[in-house]
Design an enzyme around this catalytic site. Sequence first.
Site, mmCIF file in Angstrom:
data_model
loop_
_atom_site.group_PDB
_atom_site.id
_atom_site.type_symbol
_atom_site.label_atom_id
_atom_site.label_comp_id
_atom_site.label_asym_id
_atom_site.label_seq_id
_atom_site.Cartn_x
_atom_site.Cartn_y
_atom_site.Cartn_z
ATOM 1 N N ASN A 106 -4.591 0.950 15.880
ATOM 2 C CA ASN A 106 -4.136 2.336 15.987
ATOM 3 C C ASN A 106 -2.697 2.350 16.514
ATOM 4 O O ASN A 106 -2.422 1.817 17.576
ATOM 5 C CB ASN A 106 -5.053 3.132 16.921
ATOM 6 C CG ASN A 106 -4.944 4.616 16.654
ATOM 7 O OD1 ASN A 106 -3.842 5.138 16.503
ATOM 8 N ND2 ASN A 106 -6.074 5.278 16.577
ATOM 9 N N GLY A 158 -1.496 -2.456 9.849
ATOM 10 C CA GLY A 158 -2.260 -1.316 10.346
ATOM 11 C C GLY A 158 -3.630 -1.233 9.707
ATOM 12 O O GLY A 158 -4.492 -0.498 10.180
ATOM 13 N N THR A 159 -3.821 -1.976 8.623
ATOM 14 C CA THR A 159 -5.109 -1.945 7.919
ATOM 15 C C THR A 159 -6.211 -2.394 8.859
ATOM 16 O O THR A 159 -6.063 -3.411 9.546
ATOM 17 C CB THR A 159 -5.052 -2.877 6.689
ATOM 18 O OG1 THR A 159 -3.896 -2.550 5.937
ATOM 19 C CG2 THR A 159 -6.294 -2.718 5.826
ATOM 20 N N THR A 160 -7.324 -1.670 8.862
ATOM 21 C CA THR A 160 -8.415 -2.007 9.778
ATOM 22 C C THR A 160 -9.510 -2.764 9.023
ATOM 23 O O THR A 160 -9.456 -2.914 7.807
ATOM 24 C CB THR A 160 -8.977 -0.734 10.429
ATOM 25 O OG1 THR A 160 -9.301 0.203 9.393
ATOM 26 C CG2 THR A 160 -7.967 -0.111 11.366
ATOM 27 N N LYS A 175 -12.358 7.003 4.321
ATOM 28 C CA LYS A 175 -12.183 5.779 5.108
ATOM 29 C C LYS A 175 -13.220 4.753 4.653
ATOM 30 O O LYS A 175 -14.405 5.070 4.507
ATOM 31 C CB LYS A 175 -12.350 6.086 6.600
ATOM 32 C CG LYS A 175 -12.103 4.878 7.478
ATOM 33 C CD LYS A 175 -11.975 5.265 8.934
ATOM 34 C CE LYS A 175 -11.793 4.029 9.817
ATOM 35 N NZ LYS A 175 -10.621 3.222 9.465
ATOM 36 N N HIS A 184 -13.494 10.409 11.232
ATOM 37 C CA HIS A 184 -12.424 10.156 10.272
ATOM 38 C C HIS A 184 -12.695 10.892 8.961
ATOM 39 O O HIS A 184 -13.830 11.287 8.700
ATOM 40 C CB HIS A 184 -12.295 8.647 9.989
ATOM 41 C CG HIS A 184 -11.555 7.904 11.056
ATOM 42 N ND1 HIS A 184 -12.162 7.492 12.224
ATOM 43 C CD2 HIS A 184 -10.261 7.513 11.144
ATOM 44 C CE1 HIS A 184 -11.261 6.877 12.986
ATOM 45 N NE2 HIS A 184 -10.105 6.870 12.358
ATOM 46 N N GLY A 211 0.849 -1.198 0.000
ATOM 47 C CA GLY A 211 0.000 0.000 0.000
ATOM 48 C C GLY A 211 0.878 1.238 0.000
ATOM 49 O O GLY A 211 0.481 2.291 0.521
#
Length: 244
Positions: free
Chosen positions: A104, A76-78, A136, A132, A8
């Site tokens: 986070n 870190g991708t949620t 998002k 956000h 990414g």
Amino acid sequence: MIKVGVLGAAGRMGSTVCEAVMNDDELELGARVGRDDPVDFLVESGVEVAVDFTTPGAVKDNVRFCLEHDIHAVVGTTGLTAVDLAEIESWAKASEANCLVAPNFAVGAVLMMQFAAKAVSYFDSAEIIERHHERKLDAPSGTALRTAELMNAARGADWVEPAEEKETLQGSRGGRSDGIHIHSVRAPGYVAHQEVVLGASGETLTIRHDSVDRVSFMPGVLVAVKRVADGPGLTVGLEHLLDL
Ligand code: NAP
């Protein structure tokens, strides 16, 4: 020197991570991988730790690839569910490499979650308002879900709900995670913000964190990159790497 790959890499977070890695004396940026690049590039370039800031739809395949090729993964991708995390854990167990997932990476946000979990037994109700930027993809945020999870685990009792409540506009009271209401606001201008509001008779406590720049996530990402090899297996949450 630890050789790092970024998945990414052209994105908002990925490009900030590339810069942070290049500015760190202990790290070397070995690969930048975008949506159309072959993920094999991580192996060809000898990457030891891959950092994923992609999309909820891409992250699992990326993590699986890394763990199958014994490359440590910092995620870190949620948008990962408990079922997804269980799968990742099984891949990590079968791998020589480890995985760290953190919804986070900002130290202030980790502290906000810890403070909120500490407060739960003194209050009757809790609501989370997260804000956000408008691009998002997932709602609510991974931080909000993780905050609610930590608060519910620490509470061990039901929250007090209004005896009678009627939503005249569906969704007005937000989503619900075991009695904690979660409200998601999306607007241009925001980066990542959250308020935890706890209520009791005659008082409220508001715990608020604001990431106003994506550099706020970088110290946490760099700690994770340097420590993920210590493992073991899957670790969820940056708090495990901080001396809190
Ligand atoms: P973004 O700007 O849209 O970046 C995502 C990037 O991933 C884009 O460049 C996208 O390319 C690329 N991509 C998509 N599929 C890919 C694949 N299969 N392989 C490699 N690259 C791929 O999003 P962002 O704002 O950086 O956020 C990324 C993620 O991080 C989100 O899940 C967000 O919630 C999360 N996040 C986490 C934290 C934390 O502290 N944990 C903080 C902020 C954000 P295209 O543009 O070509 O699709």
